[in-house]
Design an enzyme around this catalytic site. Structure first.
Site, PDB file in Angstrom:
ATOM      1  CG  ASP A 223      26.821  27.126  29.854  1.00  0.00           C
ATOM      2  OD1 ASP A 223      27.773  27.504  30.566  1.00  0.00           O
ATOM      3  OD2 ASP A 223      25.654  27.487  30.046  1.00  0.00           O
TER       4      ASP A 223
ATOM      5  CE1 TYR B 282      33.058  39.618  35.320  1.00  0.00           C
ATOM      6  CE2 TYR B 282      34.167  41.573  36.156  1.00  0.00           C
ATOM      7  CZ  TYR B 282      34.040  40.584  35.206  1.00  0.00           C
ATOM      8  OH  TYR B 282      34.911  40.558  34.139  1.00  0.00           O
ATOM      9  N   GLY B 283      33.309  41.219  40.864  1.00  0.00           N
ATOM     10  CA  GLY B 283      34.631  41.602  41.346  1.00  0.00           C
ATOM     11  C   GLY B 283      35.189  40.602  42.340  1.00  0.00           C
ATOM     12  CB  ALA B 284      33.648  38.792  45.190  1.00  0.00           C
ATOM     13  CB  ALA B 285      33.861  35.802  40.760  1.00  0.00           C
ATOM     14  CE  LYS B 286      36.401  37.850  35.504  1.00  0.00           C
ATOM     15  NZ  LYS B 286      36.921  36.833  34.573  1.00  0.00           N
TER      16      LYS B 286
END
Length: 262
Positions: free
Chosen positions: A70, A163-167
């Site tokens: 992991d 998710y989008g912010a992390a990407k």
């Protein structure tokens, strides 16, 4: 964390094959990427949480080794690098592909889910890349960060903002690391896939009506008239690591049929 070393050598001359590490290599784009590298004679370590899916990735591809891990575990970065050096002998390419998605609006987002997404999608690539710096520098290596076409430009992503912010953050790191690491001979590039049909592997069933309807809806909105295939994303990832691509540094390539332009 378990290392599995099924298979035999790929038949490439000793020292000629590159050492490739692919996280999230048990399914979808990660699986296709590992196989694409192996097909060109590279030796690959695929990392993922599930032994059965990793074994399926490696099946029929003797150049692929597997590591059950992991990426969010505290010791994962060092263990992944140590394992790669042990079974591959070198690290020429690191593909930060492992990702965690969870659709929910801000009001329904709890700390556990927020930490899961941010750790997997952003912190894990940071820590793993840092751990791999010396081996990558020895080979004038390449880091490929897998982002998302949905996080490019000024677009929003309701219910999937974390998710989008992390990407988007990973894309920023791609540009920043390209400048920081260039003096060490390390290139950093990104690929931003659009919606990709991964129904051929574990996950959404090809016969799931909701998933098929989702893909059909995206295809209708995409200028190219269809969604992507894992093998298409893998092709771009591999090409960006070839010697002919060495002048590309800090760039993020969108592979989404033009959807992010609409």
């Amino acid at each position: 964390m378990t290392t599995r070393t099924e298979g035999t050598d790929s038949g490439v001359r000793p020292g000629a094959a590159r050492g490739i590490v692919v996280t999230g290599g048990g399914t979808g784009i990660g699986r296709a990427t590992a196989r694409a590298f192996a097909a060109r004679g590279d030796r690959v370590l695929v990392v993922g949480r599930t032994a059965t899916t990793l074994d399926a990735t490696a099946e029929g591809h003797p150049g692929i080794r597997t590591l059950v891990a992991d990426v969010t575990e505290p010791d994962a970065p060092d263990r992944i690098v140590e394992t790669a050096l042990g079974v591959l002998g070198r690290i020429d390419v690191l593909v930060n592909n492992a990702a965690a998605m969870g659709y929910r609006p801000l009001a329904a987002l709890d700390r556990t889910e927020a930490e899961r997404q941010l750790h997997t999608n952003l912190l894990a690539p940071v820590l793993l890349t840092r751990a791999a710096l010396d081996p990558l520098a020895e080979r004038s290596g390449t880091v490929v960060n897998i982002g998302s076409a949905g996080a490019l430009g000024l677009r929003s992503w309701p219910d999937n903002g974390l998710y989008g912010a992390a990407k988007a953050g990973l894309d920023f790191l791609t540009r920043t690391w390209a400048v920081e690491l260039a003096p060490r001979g390390i290139r950093v590039v990104g690929v931003a896939p659009g919606v990709t049909d991964v129904s051929a592997g574990p996950g959404p069933d090809a016969d799931d009506p909701a998933y098929r309807d989702f893909l059909k809806g995206i295809a209708a909105r995409t200028p190219s008239g269809r969604v992507g295939r894992p093998e298409e994303m893998a092709w771009w990832i591999v090409q960006l690591t070839r010697p002919e691509a060495e002048y590309a540094n800090g760039t993020v390539v969108a592979v989404d049929g033009g959807l992010s332009l609409t």
